[in-house]
Design a protein around this motif. Structure first.
Motif, PDB file in Angstrom:
ATOM      1  N   THR A 120      62.489  28.802 -17.645  1.00 58.23           N
ATOM      2  CA  THR A 120      63.177  27.553 -17.293  1.00 58.23           C
ATOM      3  C   THR A 120      62.358  26.746 -16.293  1.00 58.23           C
ATOM      4  OG1 THR A 120      65.336  28.556 -17.707  1.00 58.23           O
ATOM      5  CG2 THR A 120      65.295  26.596 -16.299  1.00 58.23           C
ATOM      6  N   ASP A 121      61.875  27.421 -15.249  1.00 61.29           N
ATOM      7  CA  ASP A 121      61.114  26.722 -14.215  1.00 61.29           C
ATOM      8  C   ASP A 121      59.772  26.213 -14.740  1.00 61.29           C
ATOM      9  OD1 ASP A 121      63.257  27.276 -12.604  1.00 61.29           O
ATOM     10  OD2 ASP A 121      62.241  28.814 -11.418  1.00 61.29           O
ATOM     11  N   LEU A 122      59.117  27.001 -15.574  1.00 56.23           N
ATOM     12  CA  LEU A 122      57.851  26.545 -16.154  1.00 56.23           C
ATOM     13  C   LEU A 122      58.068  25.388 -17.127  1.00 56.23           C
ATOM     14  CD1 LEU A 122      55.931  29.903 -16.684  1.00 56.23           C
ATOM     15  CD2 LEU A 122      55.408  28.103 -15.038  1.00 56.23           C
ATOM     16  N   ALA A 123      59.199  25.395 -17.823  1.00 58.71           N
ATOM     17  CA  ALA A 123      59.521  24.271 -18.715  1.00 58.71           C
ATOM     18  C   ALA A 123      59.681  22.993 -17.902  1.00 58.71           C
ATOM     19  CB  ALA A 123      60.791  24.574 -19.509  1.00 58.71           C
ATOM     20  N   LYS A 153      48.005  26.106 -15.914  1.00 52.42           N
ATOM     21  CA  LYS A 153      48.321  24.758 -15.432  1.00 52.42           C
ATOM     22  C   LYS A 153      49.795  24.656 -15.022  1.00 52.42           C
ATOM     23  CE  LYS A 153      48.625  20.883 -18.091  1.00 52.42           C
ATOM     24  NZ  LYS A 153      48.171  19.931 -19.094  1.00 52.42           N
ATOM     25  N   TYR A 154      50.687  25.195 -15.845  1.00 53.74           N
ATOM     26  CA  TYR A 154      52.121  25.110 -15.540  1.00 53.74           C
ATOM     27  C   TYR A 154      52.463  25.904 -14.272  1.00 53.74           C
ATOM     28  CZ  TYR A 154      52.124  24.055 -20.600  1.00 53.74           C
ATOM     29  OH  TYR A 154      51.859  23.565 -21.851  1.00 53.74           O
ATOM     30  N   VAL A 155      51.877  27.083 -14.136  1.00 51.89           N
ATOM     31  CA  VAL A 155      52.155  27.906 -12.945  1.00 51.89           C
ATOM     32  C   VAL A 155      51.644  27.196 -11.697  1.00 51.89           C
ATOM     33  CG1 VAL A 155      51.579  30.071 -11.762  1.00 51.89           C
ATOM     34  CG2 VAL A 155      52.281  30.114 -14.162  1.00 51.89           C
ATOM     35  N   LYS A 156      50.453  26.625 -11.774  1.00 52.76           N
ATOM     36  CA  LYS A 156      49.908  25.903 -10.621  1.00 52.76           C
ATOM     37  C   LYS A 156      50.803  24.728 -10.242  1.00 52.76           C
ATOM     38  CE  LYS A 156      45.482  25.049 -10.701  1.00 52.76           C
ATOM     39  NZ  LYS A 156      44.111  24.755 -11.116  1.00 52.76           N
ATOM     40  N   ASN A 157      51.302  23.986 -11.234  1.00 56.31           N
ATOM     41  CA  ASN A 157      52.213  22.869 -10.959  1.00 56.31           C
ATOM     42  C   ASN A 157      53.525  23.368 -10.355  1.00 56.31           C
ATOM     43  OD1 ASN A 157      50.422  20.950 -11.903  1.00 56.31           O
ATOM     44  ND2 ASN A 157      51.329  20.849 -13.937  1.00 56.31           N
ATOM     45  N   LEU A 158      54.079  24.424 -10.915  1.00 54.22           N
ATOM     46  CA  LEU A 158      55.346  24.970 -10.443  1.00 54.22           C
ATOM     47  C   LEU A 158      55.256  25.425  -8.993  1.00 54.22           C
ATOM     48  CD1 LEU A 158      58.246  26.076 -10.955  1.00 54.22           C
ATOM     49  CD2 LEU A 158      57.163  28.192 -11.746  1.00 54.22           C
ATOM     50  N   LEU A 159      54.159  26.066  -8.642  1.00 52.66           N
ATOM     51  CA  LEU A 159      54.022  26.663  -7.314  1.00 52.66           C
ATOM     52  C   LEU A 159      53.253  25.787  -6.328  1.00 52.66           C
ATOM     53  CD1 LEU A 159      53.250  30.322  -8.427  1.00 52.66           C
ATOM     54  CD2 LEU A 159      55.468  29.292  -7.901  1.00 52.66           C
ATOM     55  N   ASP A 160      53.058  24.514  -6.670  1.00 51.54           N
ATOM     56  CA  ASP A 160      52.310  23.584  -5.817  1.00 51.54           C
ATOM     57  C   ASP A 160      50.934  24.116  -5.453  1.00 51.54           C
ATOM     58  OD1 ASP A 160      54.267  21.571  -5.777  1.00 51.54           O
ATOM     59  OD2 ASP A 160      55.357  22.588  -4.165  1.00 51.54           O
ATOM     60  N   LYS A 161      50.241  24.632  -6.450  1.00 48.72           N
ATOM     61  CA  LYS A 161      48.889  25.149  -6.255  1.00 48.72           C
ATOM     62  C   LYS A 161      47.895  24.375  -7.124  1.00 48.72           C
ATOM     63  CE  LYS A 161      50.217  29.865  -5.039  1.00 48.72           C
ATOM     64  NZ  LYS A 161      49.533  30.098  -3.781  1.00 48.72           N
ATOM     65  N   SER A 162      48.196  23.107  -7.356  1.00 55.08           N
ATOM     66  CA  SER A 162      47.359  22.295  -8.252  1.00 55.08           C
ATOM     67  C   SER A 162      45.910  22.210  -7.794  1.00 55.08           C
ATOM     68  CB  SER A 162      47.937  20.888  -8.386  1.00 55.08           C
ATOM     69  OG  SER A 162      49.203  20.953  -9.002  1.00 55.08           O
ATOM     70  N   ARG A 189      44.596  37.657 -13.003  1.00 52.59           N
ATOM     71  CA  ARG A 189      45.581  38.389 -12.197  1.00 52.59           C
ATOM     72  C   ARG A 189      46.265  37.502 -11.152  1.00 52.59           C
ATOM     73  NH1 ARG A 189      41.441  42.238 -12.923  1.00 52.59           N
ATOM     74  NH2 ARG A 189      42.174  44.130 -13.939  1.00 52.59           N
ATOM     75  N   ASN A 190      45.617  36.374 -10.775  1.00 54.47           N
ATOM     76  CA  ASN A 190      46.214  35.452  -9.813  1.00 54.47           C
ATOM     77  C   ASN A 190      47.597  34.994 -10.262  1.00 54.47           C
ATOM     78  OD1 ASN A 190      43.039  33.818  -9.260  1.00 54.47           O
ATOM     79  ND2 ASN A 190      43.973  35.375  -7.986  1.00 54.47           N
ATOM     80  N   ILE A 191      47.770  34.783 -11.561  1.00 53.35           N
ATOM     81  CA  ILE A 191      49.035  34.264 -12.080  1.00 53.35           C
ATOM     82  C   ILE A 191      50.178  35.223 -11.748  1.00 53.35           C
ATOM     83  CG2 ILE A 191      50.291  33.595 -14.180  1.00 53.35           C
ATOM     84  CD1 ILE A 191      48.075  31.605 -13.238  1.00 53.35           C
ATOM     85  N   GLY A 192      50.025  36.494 -12.078  1.00 52.63           N
ATOM     86  CA  GLY A 192      51.054  37.485 -11.765  1.00 52.63           C
ATOM     87  C   GLY A 192      51.291  37.624 -10.271  1.00 52.63           C
ATOM     88  N   GLU A 193      50.219  37.609  -9.485  1.00 53.97           N
ATOM     89  CA  GLU A 193      50.351  37.723  -8.023  1.00 53.97           C
ATOM     90  C   GLU A 193      51.114  36.536  -7.456  1.00 53.97           C
ATOM     91  OE1 GLU A 193      46.299  38.063  -6.719  1.00 53.97           O
ATOM     92  OE2 GLU A 193      46.070  40.079  -7.577  1.00 53.97           O
TER      93      GLU A 193
END
Length: 156
Positions: free
Chosen positions: A22-25, A73-82, A90-94
């Motif tokens: 949901t959050d990634l969407a 890209k979506y994870v970076k946007n979601l977590l304000d890590k653009s 492995r960064n994504i899971g961490e």
């Protein structure tokens, strides 16, 4: 061979995938595709892009390219890590673990609260003062020798 929706299903045991989807969407601007969900589950199971590709019968470079253009890209946007670079898959899971998307397991001696054994029923849903209130009952199997005392649960 398992369908794409069934691939890497063990991720459901350790991650709150529904909240994450949901959050990634929201970060993407539309729903994740079944392939995006599958690749994400593969990463969350600790598989490299090459291992994901191998299990899916795909080209490794193609999966890596897809991940860079989508999930990363979506994870970076979601977590304000653009502005941050994904140095390693492995960064994504961490990052997602540090942001609270990993399911918290509770260990209590004598209880088995695995998802396939625990029964959760929503008995009532109300809206009260702009809040949705759920009444939930849970059935958690215990062993014959379960000895649960307040101080034991406080120590866990």
């Amino acid at each position: 061979m398992a369908s794409i929706d069934e691939q890497f299903s063990q991720a459901y045991n350790h991650w709150d995938l529904e909240a994450l989807y949901t959050d990634l969407a929201s970060a993407k601007g539309k729903r994740l595709t079944p392939v995006e969900k599958c690749h994400l589950r593969g990463l969350l199971c600790g598989l490299s892009p090459g291992e994901i590709a191998e299990k899916l019968g795909k080209n490794g470079k193609g999966v890596e390219t897809d991940l860079c253009a989508t999930i990363y890209k979506y994870v970076k946007n979601l977590l304000d890590k653009s502005d941050e670079k994904v140095e390693n898959w492995r960064n994504i899971g961490e990052w997602l673990d540090n942001s609270g998307y990993k399911s918290q397991s509770i260990q209590v001696k004598g209880l088995d609260i695995s998802p396939d054994k625990t029964v959760v029923n929503v008995t009532n849903i109300n809206i009260e003062k702009n809040h949705i209130v759920f009444f939930i009952s849970m059935k958690i199997p215990t062993s014959q020798t379960a000895d649960i005392r307040q101080e034991e649960t406080e120590n866990n």
